[in-house]
Design a protein around this motif. Structure first.
Motif: not given
Length: 258
Positions: A66-68, A120-122, A130-135, A217-218
């Motif tokens: 998420c940074g690189k 690809f990242l998602f 990781g948890e996918f949400t509408l956020n 991530l959060e």
């Protein structure tokens, strides 16, 4: 819209598609390189920091990606755009064309490729738990903010380099400094003193990386105040650079033949 501008946009999108297709035909893996390159680079840094140096946490790979990945987008586009006007000298000598066209073309090409990298990242985040949400939709204004920042920096780099060719080396050094000063490999909250954290986040790229991580991530909303300031500052620089390109349009044609 004026006919000349409409034709320019048609040329822009035609050349953008042509350049992307040409680039993929030069390699055996074609479009896969758009994803493999940032994945391989991130993998090397993960091996160094998380494995060899044992500096990572359980979710360090996601933190690193998420940074690189956003940083690579920034660094590659600004670096590529810095020489865009010089590389376009053949077209400049054939016709009158706004000089902002050339870095804009690089920005557009890299943005299309980056959309695939973000996909690809998602997917990778979901695969690793990781948890996918509408956020996650909040990532759109973060991406838009970074696109504006990239455009502003790319215009500045493209404007200066024809007059000072060595400026490309300054850009390269600056990217190295940004890489270590934007929190790609570390959490600024753990490393930087609390009284210095606000100063650290004045770095717009560091602020964007923080917002990417908060969204993906959060699963929380980004800092819209910070994004607004980044967008406003970038928009001002873009407008100033467009005025600069217009004012010095004929100057570039003389400079790049020397």
């Amino acid at each position: 819209m004026d006919r000349s501008y409409r034709q320019l946009w048609e040329v822009y999108f035609t050349q953008l598609v042509f350049n992307l297709k040409t680039e993929t035909r030069k390699t055996y893996l074609n479009y896969l390189w758009w994803i493999l390159e940032p994945a391989m680079i991130s993998g090397v840094f993960y091996l160094v920091f998380a494995v060899f140096l044992n500096r990572g946490t359980d979710d360090f790979l996601l933190f690193l990606l998420c940074g690189k990945i956003p940083f690579l987008w920034f660094s590659k586009t600004v670096s590529n755009a810095s020489n865009a006007i010089v590389q376009g000298k053949g077209l400049i000598h054939q016709m009158v064309i706004p000089k902002a066209y050339f870095p804009s073309l690089i920005i557009g090409q890299d943005f299309v490729k980056q959309l695939f990298v973000f996909l690809f990242l998602f997917v990778f985040i979901i695969i690793l738990g990781g948890e996918f949400t509408l956020n996650w939709l909040y990532v759109v204004p973060v991406i838009v903010s970074q696109l504006l920042l990239i455009t502003a920096c790319a215009f500045v780099a493209a404007a200066i380099t024809p007059f000072i060719p060595d400026f490309r080396f300054i850009i390269s050094t600056g990217m190295m400094m940004l890489m270590f000063g934007s929190g790609i490999f570390y959490s600024y909250e753990d490393v930087i003193l609390k009284e210095h954290q606000e100063l650290f986040l004045l770095n717009p790229l560091a602020n964007l990386l923080k917002n990417y991580r908060e969204v993906l991530l959060e699963n929380i909303a980004p800092d819209f105040d910070a994004l607004g300031l980044i967008c406003l500052g970038s928009a001002v620089i873009i407008m100033l650079m467009l005025m600069w390109f217009k004012k010095h349009d004929s100057t570039y044609a003389r400079v790049i033949v020397q």
